[in-house]
Design an enzyme around this catalytic site. Structure first.
Site, mmCIF file in Angstrom:
data_model
loop_
_atom_site.group_PDB
_atom_site.id
_atom_site.type_symbol
_atom_site.label_atom_id
_atom_site.label_comp_id
_atom_site.label_asym_id
_atom_site.label_seq_id
_atom_site.Cartn_x
_atom_site.Cartn_y
_atom_site.Cartn_z
ATOM 1 N N ARG A 14 0.814 -1.234 0.000
ATOM 2 C CA ARG A 14 0.000 0.000 0.000
ATOM 3 C C ARG A 14 0.842 1.276 0.000
ATOM 4 N NH1 ARG A 14 -2.843 -3.260 3.307
ATOM 5 N NH2 ARG A 14 -4.768 -4.023 2.349
ATOM 6 N N LYS A 55 2.607 11.640 -10.956
ATOM 7 C CA LYS A 55 1.791 10.727 -11.765
ATOM 8 C C LYS A 55 2.621 9.473 -12.009
ATOM 9 C CE LYS A 55 -1.109 13.536 -14.787
ATOM 10 N NZ LYS A 55 -1.478 13.618 -16.207
ATOM 11 N N GLU A 115 9.068 19.534 -24.300
ATOM 12 C CA GLU A 115 8.296 19.785 -23.067
ATOM 13 C C GLU A 115 8.797 21.067 -22.379
ATOM 14 O OE1 GLU A 115 5.605 18.089 -22.242
ATOM 15 O OE2 GLU A 115 5.828 16.043 -22.994
ATOM 16 N N LYS A 137 6.366 23.546 -13.431
ATOM 17 C CA LYS A 137 5.563 22.367 -13.102
ATOM 18 C C LYS A 137 5.142 22.414 -11.630
ATOM 19 C CE LYS A 137 4.517 17.694 -14.007
ATOM 20 N NZ LYS A 137 4.724 16.486 -14.755
ATOM 21 N N GLU A 154 -5.040 16.996 -10.978
ATOM 22 C CA GLU A 154 -5.550 17.330 -12.300
ATOM 23 C C GLU A 154 -7.056 17.472 -12.350
ATOM 24 O OE1 GLU A 154 -3.427 15.402 -15.485
ATOM 25 O OE2 GLU A 154 -4.948 15.977 -16.952
ATOM 26 N N ARG A 200 -4.132 21.857 -13.891
ATOM 27 C CA ARG A 200 -3.053 20.987 -14.378
ATOM 28 C C ARG A 200 -3.246 20.624 -15.845
ATOM 29 N NH1 ARG A 200 -0.005 16.282 -10.781
ATOM 30 N NH2 ARG A 200 1.381 15.579 -12.423
ATOM 31 N N ASN A 214 -1.222 20.060 -20.771
ATOM 32 C CA ASN A 214 -1.533 19.288 -21.982
ATOM 33 C C ASN A 214 -1.508 20.138 -23.247
ATOM 34 O OD1 ASN A 214 -1.830 16.785 -20.766
ATOM 35 N ND2 ASN A 214 -3.885 17.323 -20.064
ATOM 36 N N HIS A 251 -0.866 18.488 -26.480
ATOM 37 C CA HIS A 251 -1.044 17.059 -26.256
ATOM 38 C C HIS A 251 -2.333 16.508 -26.858
ATOM 39 C CE1 HIS A 251 2.390 17.609 -23.735
ATOM 40 N NE2 HIS A 251 2.360 16.380 -23.249
ATOM 41 N N HIS A 256 -1.275 13.439 -28.749
ATOM 42 C CA HIS A 256 -1.714 12.090 -28.369
ATOM 43 C C HIS A 256 -2.419 11.394 -29.528
ATOM 44 C CE1 HIS A 256 -1.720 12.987 -23.771
ATOM 45 N NE2 HIS A 256 -0.580 12.451 -24.168
ATOM 46 N N HIS A 287 7.263 10.713 -27.989
ATOM 47 C CA HIS A 287 6.222 11.564 -27.405
ATOM 48 C C HIS A 287 6.497 13.060 -27.669
ATOM 49 C CE1 HIS A 287 3.292 13.047 -24.544
ATOM 50 N NE2 HIS A 287 4.247 13.698 -23.910
HETATM 51 N N1 LIG Z 1 4.391 10.731 -15.084
HETATM 52 C C1 LIG Z 1 4.282 11.783 -15.848
HETATM 53 O O1 LIG Z 1 3.829 12.845 -15.433
HETATM 54 C C2 LIG Z 1 4.746 11.675 -17.269
HETATM 55 C C3 LIG Z 1 4.883 12.828 -18.045
HETATM 56 C C4 LIG Z 1 5.398 12.711 -19.332
HETATM 57 C C5 LIG Z 1 5.740 11.456 -19.822
HETATM 58 N N2 LIG Z 1 5.577 10.339 -19.038
HETATM 59 C C6 LIG Z 1 5.951 9.022 -19.518
HETATM 60 O O2 LIG Z 1 7.362 9.009 -19.704
HETATM 61 C C7 LIG Z 1 7.691 8.018 -20.661
HETATM 62 C C8 LIG Z 1 8.713 8.582 -21.623
HETATM 63 O O3 LIG Z 1 9.866 8.913 -20.896
HETATM 64 P P1 LIG Z 1 11.263 9.160 -21.623
HETATM 65 O O4 LIG Z 1 11.071 10.087 -22.734
HETATM 66 O O5 LIG Z 1 12.232 9.493 -20.557
HETATM 67 O O6 LIG Z 1 11.566 7.758 -22.310
HETATM 68 P P2 LIG Z 1 12.318 6.431 -21.827
HETATM 69 O O7 LIG Z 1 12.196 6.228 -20.376
HETATM 70 O O8 LIG Z 1 11.858 5.346 -22.725
HETATM 71 O O9 LIG Z 1 13.837 6.771 -22.179
HETATM 72 C C9 LIG Z 1 14.227 6.978 -23.504
HETATM 73 C C10 LIG Z 1 15.433 6.115 -23.901
HETATM 74 O O10 LIG Z 1 16.612 6.686 -23.349
HETATM 75 C C11 LIG Z 1 17.340 5.701 -22.609
HETATM 76 N N3 LIG Z 1 18.049 6.433 -21.568
HETATM 77 C C12 LIG Z 1 17.572 6.948 -20.416
HETATM 78 N N4 LIG Z 1 18.499 7.706 -19.828
HETATM 79 C C13 LIG Z 1 19.602 7.665 -20.599
HETATM 80 C C14 LIG Z 1 20.888 8.268 -20.524
HETATM 81 N N5 LIG Z 1 21.196 9.134 -19.550
HETATM 82 N N6 LIG Z 1 21.784 7.988 -21.504
HETATM 83 C C15 LIG Z 1 21.458 7.160 -22.538
HETATM 84 N N7 LIG Z 1 20.252 6.590 -22.679
HETATM 85 C C16 LIG Z 1 19.344 6.847 -21.718
HETATM 86 C C17 LIG Z 1 16.288 4.757 -22.142
HETATM 87 O O11 LIG Z 1 16.844 3.494 -21.818
HETATM 88 C C18 LIG Z 1 15.380 4.700 -23.371
HETATM 89 O O12 LIG Z 1 15.908 3.840 -24.332
HETATM 90 C C19 LIG Z 1 6.388 7.612 -21.328
HETATM 91 O O13 LIG Z 1 6.014 6.344 -20.849
HETATM 92 C C20 LIG Z 1 5.396 8.661 -20.862
HETATM 93 O O14 LIG Z 1 4.086 8.171 -20.747
HETATM 94 C C21 LIG Z 1 5.096 10.448 -17.781
HETATM 95 ZN ZN LIG Z 2 4.066 15.305 -22.574
#
Ligand SMILES: NC(=O)c1ccc[n+]([C@@H]2O[C@H](COP(=O)([O-])OP(=O)(O)OC[C@H]3O[C@@H](n4cnc5c(N)ncnc54)[C@H](O)[C@@H]3O)[C@@H](O)[C@H]2O)c1
Ligand SMILES: [Zn+2]
Length: 363
Positions: free
Chosen positions: A120, A142, A184, A226, A236, A240, A244, A247, A251, A264
């Site tokens: 939990r 999130k 972003e 943020k 949200e 918040r 978007n 987005h 999306h 993304h």
């Molecule tokens: N929680 C939230 O508020 C929120 C907001 C925006 C996006 N997201 C989520 O985030 C995800 C995307 O995140 P992302 O863009 O970081 O992608 P990711 O986590 O897939 O990372 C991108 C790539 O970079 C590699 N990588 C990471 N750090 C590295 C480094 N320092 N050097 C070399 N390679 C590295 C990873 O292994 C991966 O292959 C999606 O699932 C999306 O839904 C969440």
């Molecule tokens: Zn985004």
């Protein structure tokens, strides 16, 4: 080093920006954490930074272990979460144990979801290593995983106890991923802060070449914006939603291409140009601002045009989970960057016209 504090009563936590992974153990100690630590990372990031983080936490006297998930969005699933629960049990984690999420948004969202639900809820620390996760996903609480039928469908709001950002990890990040994160950061300027937008225009090339001070400033300013949004609307229910910006169409483009063609941030870049042009069509924004928004995205190395059938994008707009009462909600720019307005009355012809104009091959 810069600090931003997310003030949410008893869930208040600091974001440290410009710190070194080699010192994370000391920070955990200073913040009076005790108990076992489980580092969750992925196969790619483990090779680059796994030992560094493990050694630092171990040197600080913690009983620490590390586990890796496969790399990729397709592993952001309940199955992966389940395999992580298994590890948590094998390592005999307790209520006061700590999960450290080391990696990009995929690792952060998944590990955060496991932390939110195991027993939990046990505390977790975000150690984001992509630009996108440093300016966006690691902050705000999130967490979640994807369902085969819908992205981010299973999740929770669960704040970390600390966010620990080492900018130098960006040196190993592929350029395309870096640019996606920039999208972003630019978004924050457009929704909240005209000055941040202008500073980004001025410093863009320095940031792209990883000028440490300017990059640190960009991450810090993004986290501050943020923070402002999250503190006013943690779950949200209103404000918040301005995060978007870009987005709605972004999306739709991602789902129309099964999340395979665009990162993304790339889809959001196209979405932001569309949102700016829709703002113009509704007489909210002048041509100069539309051009400046488009230009900074192009200079960032981001796409601003798509190669899809417009009807396909429109069809996917309607399935977006942010649709309320069957209406498509758009975050638009009102007058200039820094001023936003949310509209659910954008005529379909306007959306179509703008999407047609952003098709590759059109001027
Ligand atoms: N929680 C939230 O508020 C929120 C907001 C925006 C996006 N997201 C989520 O985030 C995800 C995307 O995140 P992302 O863009 O970081 O992608 P990711 O986590 O897939 O990372 C991108 C790539 O970079 C590699 N990588 C990471 N750090 C590295 C480094 N320092 N050097 C070399 N390679 C590295 C990873 O292994 C991966 O292959 C999606 O699932 C999306 O839904 C969440
Ligand atoms: Zn985004």
């Amino acid at each position: 080093m810069k600090t931003v504090e997310i003030k949410l009563g008893e869930r208040t936590y600091p974001i440290y920006i410009g710190v070194s992974l080699t010192r994370i153990g000391d920070y955990l100690r200073e913040r009076k954490f005790f108990g076992k630590v489980l580092i969750i990372t992925n196969t790619t990031v483990a090779k680059l930074y796994g030992d560094m983080v493990f050694d630092s936490i171990s040197r600080a006297g913690f009983e620490v272990s590390i586990t890796k998930i496969p790399d990729g969005e397709k592993y952001k699933t309940l199955e992966t979460a389940n395999s992580l629960y298994q590890v948590c049990m094998e390592k005999k984690l307790e209520r006061n144990s700590l999960i450290v999420a080391l990696g990009g948004g995929v690792v952060g969202d998944t590990a955060g979801f496991v932390a939110a639900t195991f027993m939990r809820g046990i505390p977790f620390v975000q150690v984001p290593t992509t630009l996108l996760s440093q300016v966006d996903s690691s902050v705000g609480g999130k967490v979640g995983v994807n369902h085969p039928k819908s992205k981010n469908m299973i999740g929770s709001f669960y704040q970390p106890v600390m966010v620990y950002i080492d900018i130098s990890t960006l040196k190993t990040l592929p350029e395309r991923e870096f640019n996606a994160g920039l999208a972003e950061a630019i978004k924050y300027g457009i929704i909240r802060d005209k000055r941040h937008f202008s500073v980004l225009e001025r410093d863009l090339m320095k940031i792209k070449s990883l000028h440490l001070e300017r990059t640190e400033y960009t991450v810090w300013r993004s986290c501050q914006i943020k923070k402002w949004v999250v503190e006013l609307d943690e779950k949200e229910s209103g404000l918040r939603a301005i995060l978007n910006f870009g987005h709605t169409i972004g999306h739709a483009i991602e789902s129309a291409t099964n999340y395979k063609t665009y990162l993304h941030g790339e889809a959001i870049s196209i979405g932001m140009v569309c949102a700016a042009k829709i703002s113009k069509e509704l007489n909210l924004l002048n041509d100069m601002w539309v051009r400046r928004i488009e230009k900074i995205l192009v200079r960032s190395g981001l796409p601003v045009k798509h190669n899809l059938k417009v009807d396909k994008i429109i069809k996917n707009l309607i399935f977006d989970k942010k649709v309320l009462d069957g209406k498509v909600r758009f975050v638009l720019t009102n007058g200039r960057p820094g001023r936003t307005v949310i509209r659910d009355d954008v005529p379909e012809e306007v959306i179509k016209k703008v999407l047609e104009g952003q098709k590759e091959g059109t001027e």
